[in-house]
Design a protein around this motif. Structure first.
Motif, PDB file in Angstrom:
ATOM      1  N   THR A  58       0.821  -1.218   0.000  1.00  0.00           N
ATOM      2  CA  THR A  58       0.000   0.000   0.000  1.00  0.00           C
ATOM      3  C   THR A  58       0.845   1.254   0.000  1.00  0.00           C
ATOM      4  O   THR A  58       0.685   2.135  -0.865  1.00  0.00           O
ATOM      5  CB  THR A  58      -0.944   0.011   1.233  1.00  0.00           C
ATOM      6  OG1 THR A  58      -1.688  -1.205   1.237  1.00  0.00           O
ATOM      7  CG2 THR A  58      -1.886   1.193   1.158  1.00  0.00           C
ATOM      8  N   LEU A  59       1.759   1.387   0.974  1.00  0.00           N
ATOM      9  CA  LEU A  59       2.575   2.607   1.071  1.00  0.00           C
ATOM     10  C   LEU A  59       3.489   2.739  -0.142  1.00  0.00           C
ATOM     11  O   LEU A  59       3.646   3.838  -0.693  1.00  0.00           O
ATOM     12  CB  LEU A  59       3.391   2.595   2.364  1.00  0.00           C
ATOM     13  CG  LEU A  59       4.321   3.802   2.574  1.00  0.00           C
ATOM     14  CD1 LEU A  59       3.560   5.121   2.493  1.00  0.00           C
ATOM     15  CD2 LEU A  59       5.055   3.691   3.908  1.00  0.00           C
TER      16      LEU A  59
ATOM     17  N   TYR B  52       1.177   8.905   6.661  1.00  0.00           N
ATOM     18  CA  TYR B  52       0.999   7.455   6.790  1.00  0.00           C
ATOM     19  C   TYR B  52       1.323   6.987   8.215  1.00  0.00           C
ATOM     20  O   TYR B  52       0.683   6.096   8.754  1.00  0.00           O
ATOM     21  CB  TYR B  52       1.909   6.738   5.785  1.00  0.00           C
ATOM     22  CG  TYR B  52       1.622   5.261   5.650  1.00  0.00           C
ATOM     23  CD1 TYR B  52       0.639   4.802   4.787  1.00  0.00           C
ATOM     24  CD2 TYR B  52       2.339   4.330   6.399  1.00  0.00           C
ATOM     25  CE1 TYR B  52       0.373   3.444   4.662  1.00  0.00           C
ATOM     26  CE2 TYR B  52       2.077   2.966   6.288  1.00  0.00           C
ATOM     27  CZ  TYR B  52       1.087   2.534   5.410  1.00  0.00           C
ATOM     28  OH  TYR B  52       0.815   1.190   5.288  1.00  0.00           O
TER      29      TYR B  52
ATOM     30  N   GLU C 142       2.980   1.713  -3.186  1.00  0.00           N
ATOM     31  CA  GLU C 142       2.210   2.167  -4.339  1.00  0.00           C
ATOM     32  C   GLU C 142       1.826   3.637  -4.216  1.00  0.00           C
ATOM     33  O   GLU C 142       1.790   4.372  -5.213  1.00  0.00           O
ATOM     34  CB  GLU C 142       0.966   1.297  -4.524  1.00  0.00           C
ATOM     35  CG  GLU C 142       1.252  -0.134  -4.968  1.00  0.00           C
ATOM     36  CD  GLU C 142       1.978  -0.202  -6.302  1.00  0.00           C
ATOM     37  OE1 GLU C 142       1.818   0.729  -7.122  1.00  0.00           O
ATOM     38  OE2 GLU C 142       2.730  -1.164  -6.520  1.00  0.00           O
ATOM     39  N   GLN C 143       1.551   4.112  -2.983  1.00  0.00           N
ATOM     40  CA  GLN C 143       1.252   5.535  -2.788  1.00  0.00           C
ATOM     41  C   GLN C 143       2.480   6.390  -3.128  1.00  0.00           C
ATOM     42  O   GLN C 143       2.357   7.453  -3.750  1.00  0.00           O
ATOM     43  CB  GLN C 143       0.827   5.790  -1.334  1.00  0.00           C
ATOM     44  CG  GLN C 143      -0.565   5.263  -1.000  1.00  0.00           C
ATOM     45  CD  GLN C 143      -0.959   5.537   0.445  1.00  0.00           C
ATOM     46  OE1 GLN C 143      -0.310   6.314   1.137  1.00  0.00           O
ATOM     47  NE2 GLN C 143      -2.018   4.890   0.898  1.00  0.00           N
TER      48      GLN C 143
ATOM     49  N   SER D  75       9.268   2.935   2.108  1.00  0.00           N
ATOM     50  CA  SER D  75       8.023   2.302   2.583  1.00  0.00           C
ATOM     51  C   SER D  75       8.293   1.338   3.733  1.00  0.00           C
ATOM     52  O   SER D  75       7.435   1.140   4.589  1.00  0.00           O
ATOM     53  CB  SER D  75       7.324   1.569   1.431  1.00  0.00           C
ATOM     54  OG  SER D  75       8.060   0.438   1.023  1.00  0.00           O
TER      55      SER D  75
ATOM     56  N   LEU E  76       3.959  12.658   2.858  1.00  0.00           N
ATOM     57  CA  LEU E  76       3.187  11.424   2.698  1.00  0.00           C
ATOM     58  C   LEU E  76       3.570  10.398   3.769  1.00  0.00           C
ATOM     59  O   LEU E  76       2.712   9.751   4.367  1.00  0.00           O
ATOM     60  CB  LEU E  76       3.424  10.840   1.301  1.00  0.00           C
ATOM     61  CG  LEU E  76       2.807   9.462   1.013  1.00  0.00           C
ATOM     62  CD1 LEU E  76       1.302   9.458   1.239  1.00  0.00           C
ATOM     63  CD2 LEU E  76       3.121   9.023  -0.415  1.00  0.00           C
TER      64      LEU E  76
ATOM     65  N   ARG F 244       4.817   5.547  -5.223  1.00  0.00           N
ATOM     66  CA  ARG F 244       4.966   5.488  -6.694  1.00  0.00           C
ATOM     67  C   ARG F 244       4.016   6.464  -7.390  1.00  0.00           C
ATOM     68  O   ARG F 244       4.396   7.129  -8.376  1.00  0.00           O
ATOM     69  CB  ARG F 244       4.698   4.062  -7.192  1.00  0.00           C
ATOM     70  CG  ARG F 244       5.911   3.139  -7.074  1.00  0.00           C
ATOM     71  CD  ARG F 244       5.523   1.680  -7.267  1.00  0.00           C
ATOM     72  NE  ARG F 244       4.767   1.457  -8.494  1.00  0.00           N
ATOM     73  CZ  ARG F 244       5.310   1.056  -9.647  1.00  0.00           C
ATOM     74  NH1 ARG F 244       6.607   0.859  -9.727  1.00  0.00           N
ATOM     75  NH2 ARG F 244       4.553   0.847 -10.703  1.00  0.00           N
ATOM     76  N   LEU F 245       2.780   6.572  -6.884  1.00  0.00           N
ATOM     77  CA  LEU F 245       1.825   7.511  -7.479  1.00  0.00           C
ATOM     78  C   LEU F 245       2.299   8.945  -7.309  1.00  0.00           C
ATOM     79  O   LEU F 245       2.200   9.765  -8.230  1.00  0.00           O
ATOM     80  CB  LEU F 245       0.444   7.336  -6.835  1.00  0.00           C
ATOM     81  CG  LEU F 245      -0.358   6.101  -7.279  1.00  0.00           C
ATOM     82  CD1 LEU F 245      -1.590   5.932  -6.397  1.00  0.00           C
ATOM     83  CD2 LEU F 245      -0.765   6.228  -8.749  1.00  0.00           C
ATOM     84  N   LEU F 246       2.829   9.254  -6.118  1.00  0.00           N
ATOM     85  CA  LEU F 246       3.359  10.599  -5.873  1.00  0.00           C
ATOM     86  C   LEU F 246       4.535  10.879  -6.804  1.00  0.00           C
ATOM     87  O   LEU F 246       4.642  11.972  -7.379  1.00  0.00           O
ATOM     88  CB  LEU F 246       3.795  10.712  -4.409  1.00  0.00           C
ATOM     89  CG  LEU F 246       4.486  12.028  -4.006  1.00  0.00           C
ATOM     90  CD1 LEU F 246       3.584  13.236  -4.278  1.00  0.00           C
ATOM     91  CD2 LEU F 246       4.887  11.990  -2.527  1.00  0.00           C
TER      92      LEU F 246
END
Length: 602
Positions: free
Chosen positions: A520-521, A588, A523-524, A553, A584, A526-528
């Protein structure tokens, strides 16, 4: 000097220490000695010449074969705050002149050029006026006719260096070279008493797999479906295969691209850039794609067909997992691949000596595809690596839990047939006799009268051929060189016929998939990274590599000081990109205030 190099590594690149191989090469260069570095893809060879360049007075000239590689390297250096530029055919004459003037004025520490540029007498003259303490040559295997990617333009490098008013230190780098090619590189580039450093060809993060007898199209569809969020490359031997696979995946709705020499320059450039920026996830390509593609987060490389030789295979497979993260390298092999590669060899206008060498290399690749031994060890042995473990534990051979079956009787039948055919025929002919074929050629030779005729009629002819290939890869049999190789008996086969030696084979079981990991973290992050990359107009991996995001992460730093301890987070990158990632991570972790301003970078 090494302490100064470490300081540069930490401040500019964000790494606390050199890898052992990097340290030896950099020490040799800083001591003023020519150097030849054989390093696996992803081994960090760019740092080996970039760090010394930053410590030397003047401009370092980097000779690199592809335009895309130059741009990627210069973009990456710019993100680190290092002044660098390139000169290639994409620039107008005015831009070339501006960059040359900038180099003369000391505005750049590294200047990237293609080897073809050295064929210009005017350009060589301009280089004579430049302070060039150091010349670095990438993809140095291209200078050798015995390498897998010979380029005539590389022959111009040694005369150019010879003509310079003051001879610079010269470093040459490549990812794949046998002992023969390594000696050729040192000789042809006139490396003066060079230190030769072979830093090991083992890539422990790569899971090597050979699959035989698969429905290739179905396998590709299923694999891409299961890995839609991961970047990957699928290599095919022909443009036709590339186009068909591209259409197949596009129709299924997958973000796929294609790359081969039949596309226009604009199409190739568009596809390559879309892949680098993660706009497309899977690139289907011929071997025209890849050299110099510095994309660190490729998670898989699939070979739809067997490559022509081990060097090409390992260099292409090595484009997976350059960031050190676990990645898959899968080769889908079929007997038709052998015919395709032989056809391609025959199409090339090669001297008889070079053509014989190509067939010899092809046979090594065929043996690899049939080998039951540890696949990594087969590759390391090919590249004369001596420091090997008994098994890697991470390839399809080592992870194979098949039951061992005694096939001594079947092997004796094959060896006896080859002997009775006087060791004058190829695999398919031997298999046909053992099967009991009534083909005209077999009847003409009267092979139907041999005691071994039809002795293995219960097996499919393809299975007999596969078994012969396994026995070749295990050293019981050998093939002569050339387009139509003949099967020969080796000493172990004689021992088997005399009952002194047994032969074993295995039957494959279905492998069980590992449990999914919570990403989860990761992928977040990576999106950022993707959002920032789109805003900055650079490929995502230039912001931070996947391995850096993975470490973020896992450790989840919530302070600037903690971020700077993550590998790949240097001071310049933290200033440019660090704050959004830190925000981020703190969100988290359930924290709020960041307090970055309090951190002293000096």
């Amino acid at each position: 000097m090494l302490s100064e190099a470490r300081k540069v590594l930490q401040q500019v690149y964000g790494y606390p220490e050199f890898r052992e191989g990097q340290k030896n090469i950099i020490t040799n260069l800083l001591d003023g000695r020519d150097t030849l570095g054989i390093m696996p893809t992803g081994g960090g060879k760019s740092i080996c010449y970039q760090v010394p360049a930053l410590l030397m007075e003047g401009v370092t000239l980097v000779i690199s074969p592809l335009i895309s590689l130059m741009k990627d390297q210069v973009d990456a250096l710019a993100s680190l705050g290092v002044p660098a530029t390139f000169i290639n055919s994409t620039l107008e004459a005015r831009e070339v002149e501006q960059r040359l003037q900038g180099a003369m004025q000391g505005k750049y520490k590294l200047l990237y050029i293609a080897p073809e540029r050295l064929e210009s007498e005017r350009f060589r003259a301009r280089m004579h006026a430049l302070n060039l303490p150091f010349v670095a040559i990438d993809e140095a295997h291209c200078v050798s006719q015995w390498g897998h990617d010979f380029r005539p333009s590389y022959v111009s490098i040694a005369p150019f260096i010879r003509e310079l008013p003051n001879r610079p230190i010269v470093a040459a780098f490549t990812a794949t070279a046998t002992a023969e090619v390594t000696a050729d590189i040192a000789r042809l580039l006139e490396l003066d008493g060079a230190g030769i450093f072979v830093n090991g060809f083992s890539r422990d993060n790569l899971e090597l797999t050979i699959l035989r007898g698969e429905n290739k199209r179905d396998y590709i569809q299923n694999y891409v479906k299961e890995h839609t969020h991961q970047p990957g490359i699928i290599y095919a031997a022909t443009r036709k295969d590339v186009e068909e696979l591209y259409e197949l995946l596009r129709k299924k709705g997958y973000a796929a691209g294609k790359y081969h020499a039949g596309l226009s320059d604009e199409e190739r450039s568009y596809m390559q850039e879309a892949f680098l920026y993660d706009d497309i996830r899977v690139m289907i390509a011929t071997n025209a794609f890849g050299m110099g593609i510095d994309k660190s987060n490729v998670r898989y490389v699939i070979h739809y067909n067997m490559p022509k030789n081990m060097e090409a295979y390992y260099q292409e497979a090595g484009r997976a997992g350059r960031d050190g993260e676990p990645s898959e390298c899968i080769l889908l092999f079929s007997a038709q691949d052998i015919m395709t590669q032989k056809f391609l060899i025959e199409q090339n206008q090669l001297s008889p000596e070079r053509k014989a060498n190509e067939y010899k290399k092809l046979q090594t690749m065929i043996d690899y595809c049939y080998s039951p031994r540890c696949l990594r060890n087969v590759i390391l042995h090919y590249f004369d690596e001596t420091n090997m473990k008994d098994t890697c534990g991470n390839c399809s051979s080592c992870k194979d839990d098949r039951d061992t079956v005694d096939i001594t009787v079947e092997a004796q039948k094959i060896f006896s047939c080859i002997r009775r055919m006087q060791e004058r025929f190829g695999i398919s002919m031997v298999a046909s006799v053992l099967k009991g074929s009534k083909a005209k050629k077999i009847l003409d030779y009267r092979f139907d009268r041999l005691p071994t005729y039809g002795i293995m009629r219960d097996l499919p002819e393809k299975e007999i051929s596969d078994l012969i290939n396994v026995l070749i890869s295990e050293g019981y049999l050998a093939l002569s060189d050339g387009q139509y190789p003949v099967v020969k008996l080796m000493q172990p086969a004689a021992d088997v016929l005399q009952g002194k030696l047994q032969v074993f084979q295995k039957v494959r079981k279905q492998q069980v998939k590992a449990a999914a990991i919570d990403n989860t973290l990761f992928e977040q992050l990576r999106l950022l990274r993707r959002e920032i990359a789109q805003r900055e107009k650079v490929p995502p991996y230039i912001i931070f590599s996947d391995s850096t995001l993975r470490e973020m992460s896992e450790i989840c730093p919530t302070t600037a000081a903690g971020m700077l301890k993550i590998k790949g987070v240097g001071e310049v990158k933290f200033r440019n990109y660090g704050l959004p990632f830190l925000e981020l991570l703190r969100t988290y972790a359930g924290e709020s205030e960041i307090g970055v301003a309090a951190y002293d970078f000096d």
